[in-house]
Design a protein around this motif. Structure first.
Motif, PDB file in Angstrom:
ATOM      1  N   VAL A  40      22.496  -1.543  31.447  1.00 18.42           N
ATOM      2  CA  VAL A  40      22.846  -0.287  32.113  1.00 18.42           C
ATOM      3  C   VAL A  40      21.571   0.336  32.675  1.00 18.42           C
ATOM      4  CG1 VAL A  40      23.852   2.005  31.829  1.00 18.42           C
ATOM      5  CG2 VAL A  40      24.799   0.063  30.564  1.00 18.42           C
ATOM      6  N   GLU A  74      24.874  -2.412  35.360  1.00 20.69           N
ATOM      7  CA  GLU A  74      25.814  -1.294  35.532  1.00 20.69           C
ATOM      8  C   GLU A  74      25.025  -0.093  35.999  1.00 20.69           C
ATOM      9  OE1 GLU A  74      28.516  -0.372  32.382  1.00 20.69           O
ATOM     10  OE2 GLU A  74      28.610  -2.468  31.730  1.00 20.69           O
ATOM     11  N   LEU A 132      24.874  -1.889  24.320  1.00 26.89           N
ATOM     12  CA  LEU A 132      24.187  -1.767  25.610  1.00 26.89           C
ATOM     13  C   LEU A 132      22.667  -1.902  25.539  1.00 26.89           C
ATOM     14  CD1 LEU A 132      25.985   1.431  26.989  1.00 26.89           C
ATOM     15  CD2 LEU A 132      26.656  -0.973  27.301  1.00 26.89           C
ATOM     16  N   GLU A 149      24.528   3.943  36.157  1.00 25.91           N
ATOM     17  CA  GLU A 149      24.872   5.230  35.538  1.00 25.91           C
ATOM     18  C   GLU A 149      23.885   6.274  36.051  1.00 25.91           C
ATOM     19  OE1 GLU A 149      27.368   6.181  33.743  1.00 25.91           O
ATOM     20  OE2 GLU A 149      28.121   4.476  32.572  1.00 25.91           O
ATOM     21  N   ARG A 164      30.165   7.486  27.429  1.00 28.94           N
ATOM     22  CA  ARG A 164      30.527   6.127  27.040  1.00 28.94           C
ATOM     23  C   ARG A 164      30.767   6.094  25.547  1.00 28.94           C
ATOM     24  NH1 ARG A 164      28.164   2.119  31.194  1.00 28.94           N
ATOM     25  NH2 ARG A 164      29.123   0.665  29.750  1.00 28.94           N
ATOM     26  N   PRO A 203      25.695  -5.987  28.388  1.00 27.92           N
ATOM     27  CA  PRO A 203      25.578  -5.236  29.646  1.00 27.92           C
ATOM     28  C   PRO A 203      24.186  -4.605  29.746  1.00 27.92           C
ATOM     29  CG  PRO A 203      27.542  -4.553  28.400  1.00 27.92           C
ATOM     30  CD  PRO A 203      26.720  -5.410  27.487  1.00 27.92           C
TER      31      PRO A 203
END
Ligand code: IMP
Ligand code: MG
Length: 183
Positions: A38, A62, A95, A64, A89, A36
């Motif tokens: 982020v 993603e 990540l 955040e 998280r 992923p």
């Protein structure tokens, strides 16, 4: 143009080209990672840049949000960084994280946040800033992705504020010094 703006430093089409260029570099660097990605928006200043940037990144990301403050009222950093909103998280080691900032000035905010993510043992941590004022550095810090280096002028607009105003301007402009020297 807003009456408090001395001149436009980065106009709307230049901002569009800047986000396009950075998005393409990020796409290239994080292609086929299998992890992923982020993208962390550092509130509030980077919100406009962040939204335009992530819309142009083609691979999945993603979203955040973190909120930090270093400045009180005024145009000089207090040197003390407060963390008001953090990620919650449990999957940090899997990540790739990119912190997205509006502007790097002393370098304290991003160097503190980078160290925080290193402690959390993320797979990787990088930083992306729309603007950079390298002449103002107080700590040894260089962003991985930087849109534009600018001179030591106080700028507002496209997310950047002076005492919470001017964030809504669609361009980045140099604030007239009389606006902040008169009080
Ligand atoms: P640093 O921790 O000193 O690098 O500060 C970064 C933060 O200072 C940015 O996220 C901005 O909120 C703020 N900042 C620095 N320069 C300017 C400016 O010219 N206009 C508005 N905010 C600025
Ligand atoms: Mg900021």
């Amino acid at each position: 143009m807003n009456k408090d703006i001395e001149s436009i430093l980065v106009n709307e089409s230049e901002l569009d080209a800047l986000t396009e260029r950075l998005a393409a570099r990020i796409d290239e660097d994080y292609r086929d990672t299998g992890r992923p990605l982020v993208m962390v928006c550092i509130l509030k200043g980077s919100v406009m840049f962040y939204v335009d940037l992530i819309k142009k990144i083609r691979r999945p990301v993603e979203m955040e949000f973190m909120k930090v403050s270093s400045y009180g009222a005024g145009t000089a950093s207090s040197g003390c960084i407060n963390l008001h909103l953090d990620l919650k998280r449990t999957d940090y080691p899997s990540l790739d994280v990119i912190l997205v900032e509006d502007i790097v000035d002393s370098g304290r905010t991003l160097s503190m946040l980078t160290a925080l993510f290193r402690e959390r043992k993320v797979h990787s941590i990088a930083t992306c800033t729309m603007l950079d004022k390298p002449s103002r550095r107080e700590v040894d810090f260089a962003p991985d992705y930087a849109g534009l280096s600018i001179p030591d002028k106080f700028v507002v607009g496209y997310g950047l504020d002076y005492n919470e105003y001017y964030r809504d301007l669609p361009y980045v402009g140099i604030l007239k010094p009389e606006v902040y020297t008169n009080h």
